[in-house]
Design an enzyme around this catalytic site. Structure first.
Site, short mmCIF file in Angstrom:
data_model
loop_
_atom_site.label_atom_id
_atom_site.label_comp_id
_atom_site.label_asym_id
_atom_site.label_seq_id
_atom_site.Cartn_x
_atom_site.Cartn_y
_atom_site.Cartn_z
N ASP A 249 -59.20 32.09 24.45
CA ASP A 249 -58.76 33.48 24.30
C ASP A 249 -58.34 33.84 22.87
O ASP A 249 -58.08 32.99 22.03
CB ASP A 249 -57.61 33.78 25.26
N GLU B 4 -54.58 31.11 27.03
CA GLU B 4 -53.49 30.26 26.53
C GLU B 4 -52.38 31.08 25.90
O GLU B 4 -51.21 30.74 26.00
CB GLU B 4 -54.04 29.23 25.52
NI NI Z 1 -53.49 28.58 19.65
#
Ligand code: NI
Length: 403
Positions: free
Chosen positions: A91, A149
């Site tokens: 991401d 994340e």
């Molecule tokens: Ni990172």
């Protein structure tokens, strides 16, 4: 568009490095393609399609749509053996890119400002290499392409979806391209690497009134200021001085006029620590401090204290394996940096709570080329030479663990 990597040697006799160097231009092309199309957590649809198309074109078995946009690729060695998982996050961040490069983000206000585009490219390169060299490892390598994340977190839902089972994962490794370390180094250590991340919002309710008549009020600014100071005693007086921890009040909003005593004050901030023994102590002391200070002034409070990610804690044996591989990859003992802890957080922590493993940093900064901006900066970029080193780290770890 699916590109077939430049032909690389397919016999196990081919030196690993030469084969991976032949992949370098593809790694750069993949990373730049992903960099131009960054996507926020759980919206990595183009990214997942990019990964899926490549895995399919290389005939690598894989499962898609795990925890929304996650993908798991499965690679089998020619003989049975242990199961190693390799994790990469996919991401991007809600940041407007300020780099003027040919591969600049085409998605306004979204940017790969942490290097996860590189992580995805490295994982793809690893999958490709291992698919071409099944004789070099026994057992199974699972490559986990994880969403979100940066938040709200894709690791926990992927674990819930069963990515560590069937076959059962014996160990897991992952890396972060790291601009806090120069290109040509690897940061690896056993034990705590990254901090547990918690956040809070606290509203202190006093009683407003005239700035010249304080005896009729409960001044939320005075109470809030004491709360800010008293919170610092948690680290100073409650935490073992040999344990690292930080309590940061990041915002404090109250009041509107020179001559008015503010009735409410709003504070927010973050708490970080490594040692899991603090996971109960800090939130408990936090609320005691807020309650105690407010009570002593007759104010009330509302506290919302949330745990985001636990600490990233590496297993000693797997960290030793990664360290020995790093010594081969960087070719100089000085290039392996044990002193690399950070109070940043990572949801790799959830995987490491379930199976022994090691998360490590791959030095990616190159000051001489202007590639040293910090992570999450609108000018963040890294030296792409690190991509091949990342593949070499993963491949050698896989071959060593699954030997
Ligand atoms: Ni990172």
């Amino acid at each position: 568009m699916v590109s077939t990597p430049t032909a690389i040697g397919s016999t196990s006799q081919t030196p690993i490095r030469a084969s991976i160097q032949a992949l370098q231009s593809d790694l750069v092309a993949w990373r730049r393609q992903l960099h131009q199309h960054p996507e926020l957590g759980f919206r990595e649809h183009l990214t997942a399609t990019f990964v899926r198309e490549r895995l399919a074109s290389w005939n690598i078995a894989h499962e898609t749509g795990i925890a929304q946009t996650g993908i798991v690729a499965i690679l089998h060695g020619t003989q049975p053996g242990p199961v190693l998982a390799i994790r990469a996050d996919m991401d991007a961040l809600p940041i407007l890119e300020e780099n003027e490069v040919s591969y600049r983000s085409k998605h306004d206000g979204v940017m790969h400002a942490c290097g996860h585009d590189g992580h995805t490219a490295i994982a793809l390169g690893t999958a490709y290499y291992l698919s071409q060299h099944p004789h070099t490892f026994r057992g199974t390598v699972k490559i986990i392409f994880q969403p979100a994340e940066e938040g709200p977190g894709g690791a926990a839902p992927m674990i819930e979806a069963g990515v560590l089972r069937n076959p059962e994962v014996d160990a897991i490794i992952g890396l972060h391209l790291w601009n806090n370390l120069p290109l040509g180094t690897v940061g690896v250590r056993s034990g705590p690497l990254m901090a547990a991340v918690e956040v809070f919002d606290c509203e202190i309710q006093g009683k407003g009134g005239h700035g010249a008549i304080p005896q009729q009020t409960i001044d939320s600014i005075v109470v809030g200021a004491q709360v800010v100071n008293a919170l610092q005693t948690i680290v100073a007086r409650n935490v073992n001085p040999l344990d690292a921890a930080v309590v940061t009040v990041g915002t404090f909003h109250a009041g509107r006029a020179h001559n008015v005593i503010a009735d409410t004050a709003e504070l927010s901030g973050t708490v970080r620590y490594f040692n899991p023994v603090l996971e109960d102590l800090i939130p408990r002391r936090f609320e005691q401090v807020v309650a105690g200070v407010c009570n002593s002034h007759g104010a009330t409070y509302r506290l919302d204290y949330r745990k985001l990610y636990p600490a990233v804690i590496n297993d000693e044996a797997i960290a030793a394996l990664v360290r020995s591989v790093a010594e081969t990859v960087v070719e100089t003992p000085a290039g392996v940096v044990p002193d690399c802890q950070t109070m940043g957080g990572e949801d790799m922590a959830y995987f490491l709570q379930k199976v022994p493993g090691c998360y490590f940093f791959l030095g990616a900064a190159n000051e001489s080329r202007g590639l040293a901006y910090p992570h999450h900066h609108p000018r963040f970029d890294f030296d792409e030479t690190a991509l091949g080193m990342g593949v070499e780290m993963f491949v050698r770890c896989a071959e060593k663990f699954c030997s």
